[in-house]
Motif scaffolding. Structure first.
Motif, mmCIF file in Angstrom:
data_model
loop_
_atom_site.group_PDB
_atom_site.id
_atom_site.type_symbol
_atom_site.label_atom_id
_atom_site.label_comp_id
_atom_site.label_asym_id
_atom_site.label_seq_id
_atom_site.Cartn_x
_atom_site.Cartn_y
_atom_site.Cartn_z
ATOM 1 N N ALA A 1 0.844 -1.202 0.000
ATOM 2 C CA ALA A 1 0.000 0.000 0.000
ATOM 3 C C ALA A 1 0.880 1.253 0.000
ATOM 4 O O ALA A 1 0.591 2.236 0.675
ATOM 5 C CB ALA A 1 -0.958 0.007 1.196
ATOM 6 N N ARG B 1 9.781 9.884 -2.083
ATOM 7 C CA ARG B 1 10.198 8.484 -2.282
ATOM 8 C C ARG B 1 10.758 8.260 -3.683
ATOM 9 O O ARG B 1 11.639 7.427 -3.875
ATOM 10 C CB ARG B 1 9.015 7.545 -2.024
ATOM 11 N N THR C 1 2.508 8.247 4.901
ATOM 12 C CA THR C 1 1.910 9.514 4.479
ATOM 13 C C THR C 1 0.950 10.050 5.546
ATOM 14 O O THR C 1 0.652 11.247 5.562
ATOM 15 C CB THR C 1 1.182 9.343 3.137
ATOM 16 N N ASP D 1 -4.525 5.405 6.078
ATOM 17 C CA ASP D 1 -5.180 5.273 4.772
ATOM 18 C C ASP D 1 -6.659 4.877 4.916
ATOM 19 O O ASP D 1 -7.014 4.062 5.779
ATOM 20 C CB ASP D 1 -4.471 4.207 3.931
HETATM 21 N N1 ARG Z 1 -0.024 4.536 2.011
HETATM 22 C C1 ARG Z 1 0.734 4.917 3.148
HETATM 23 C C2 ARG Z 1 2.148 5.262 2.783
HETATM 24 O O1 ARG Z 1 2.609 4.902 1.752
HETATM 25 C C3 ARG Z 1 0.730 3.873 4.251
HETATM 26 C C4 ARG Z 1 1.170 2.522 3.815
HETATM 27 C C5 ARG Z 1 1.463 1.601 4.972
HETATM 28 N N2 ARG Z 1 1.533 0.263 4.502
HETATM 29 C C6 ARG Z 1 1.735 -0.816 5.292
HETATM 30 N N3 ARG Z 1 1.704 -1.991 4.762
HETATM 31 N N4 ARG Z 1 1.928 -0.622 6.562
HETATM 32 O O2 ARG Z 1 2.847 5.872 3.497
#
Ligand code: ARG
Length: 272
Positions: free
Chosen positions: A115, A122, A165, A205
Motif C-alpha cells: 500500500a 520516495r 503519508t 489510509d
Molecule cells: N499509504 C501509506 C504510505 O505509503 C501507508 C502505507 C502503509 N503500509 C503498510 N503496509 N503498513 O505511506
C-alpha cells in the motif's frame, strides 16, 4: 528503543537471507549469480530461474496481513497476478515497513508492495510502477468527538505509523516537531492505542481504517476526511534504476488492467 527494534528486524532479515543463500533452507539450492531458488521453483532444463523477493509489511489489512503463517490480501493477489502476467517468479516475505525500504535499497528485497503511496520524496530514492490503487487519508476519532477537520486536532495526541503519508500530513499541519504525534512501527498498534485511550486520533489510509470499521462493532467511533487530504496512488516499488524489472512489472500490471484481473481482485476486497 525504536532504532533497536528496527535494527533487530533488519538483522533478522539479513540472517534469514544468509540462511537461504547458504543453502540451509530445506530444499533450496545455490543458484547462479548468488540468487536463491527453491527446488520446486527452479526452471525446467536445469537452469535456475530468478525468484524475485517481494517485501511487504503484512500488518495492513485488507492490503496485506498474516493469516496463520500465510501472507494474504489485496496487494498479495495483485503482485501474484502481475508476476504471472509478466512471466516472473516471486516469493513474498513479511519484512515490516522500515526494513522494506532498507531492503530495496540494499538489494536484499527486489520488489515492494505494501500500500505504498507514490510520493515525490520516495521517487528520489526508489522507482515506482504505474499506479494500481487510489487512496486518501482519514482520521479515526471517538464517535462523540467534536473534531471535524485536521486542524481541530491541535494539541491532541495523534497516532500514526512512522514514515507513512499519515505521518506526513500530520507533520505538515502541526510541524515536524509536534509533540502530540505518536509514531508506531505498524498501524494496528496505533489503532490499538486509540481504543485503549492512549492517543485521541489515528491518521491512516482510508481503506485500512474502513476495514477496521467493518470489523469492530463493539466500540463507537467515526472516520473524518479533511479537505487537505490529497489523492494518493499506490505503486509497486523497486530499487532506483532497476528498469528491467520495473518494465516487467509495468507490463504485467498493464495486462491485468486490460484483461479485467485487477478489477476482479478489487471487487473481491472492496466490492464493485
Ligand atoms: N499509504 C501509506 C504510505 O505509503 C501507508 C502505507 C502503509 N503500509 C503498510 N503496509 N503498513 O505511506
Amino acid at each position: 528503543m525504536k532504532i533497536g527494534k528496527k535494527w533487530a528486524t533488519s538483522l533478522m532479515l539479513v540472517a534469514g537471507l544468509s540462511l537461504v543463500l547458504a543453502g540451509c533452507g530445506g530444499g533450496s539450492q545455490p543458484a547462479q549469480g548468488g540468487q536463491a531458488s527453491t527446488g520446486s521453483q527452479a526452471a525446467a532444463g536445469g537452469g535456475a530461474e530468478k525468484v524475485y523477493q517481494v517485501g511487504t509489511d503484512a500488518a495492513y489489512p485488507p492490503f496485506e496481513k498474516m493469516e496463520a503463517d500465510k501472507i494474504t490480501g489485496f496487494d498479495i493477489e495483485v503482485i501474484q497476478a502481475v508476476a504471472d502476467a509478466a512471466g516472473i517468479k516471486i516469493e513474498v516475505k513479511n519484512t515490516g515497513w522500515d526494513p522494506l525500504f532498507e531492503g530495496i535499497g540494499s538489494g536484499a528485497v527486489d520488489i515492494g508492495i505494501s500500500a505504498i503511496t507514490i510520493t515525490d520524496e520516495r521517487k528520489e530514492k526508489f522507482d515506482f510502477s504505474e499506479p494500481y490503487f487510489e487512496a486518501h487519508q482519514l482520521i479515526l476519532l471517538p464517535e462523540d468527538s467534536t473534531v471535524t477537520k485536521l486542524a481541530d486536532l491541535q494539541g491532541k495526541k495523534i497516532g500514526v505509523q512512522s514514515a507513512t503519508t499519515g505521518e506526513t500530513v500530520v507533520k505538515k499541519a502541526f510541524g515536524d516537531t509536534y509533540e502530540g504525534i505518536k509514531g508506531y512501527d505498524d498501524t494496528p498498534s496505533a489503532v490499538d492505542d486509540f481504543f485503549n485511550g492512549r492517543v485521541e486520533a489515528v491518521v491512516a489510509d482510508n481503506a485500512v481504517l474502513q476495514d477496521y470499521a467493518k470489523k469492530i462493532t463493539d466500540k463507537k467511533y467515526k472516520l473524518v476526511k479533511d479537505d487537505s487530504f490529497e489523492v494518493e496512488n499506490y505503486g509497486i516499488m523497486v530499487k532506483k534504476g532497476n528498469a528491467e524489472l520495473l518494465g516487467k512489472i509495468n507490463e504485467g500490471l498493464k495486462t491485468i488492467k486490460d484483461n479485467g484481473k485487477l478489477k476482479e481482485i478489487h471487487a473481491k476486497y472492496f466490492g464493485e
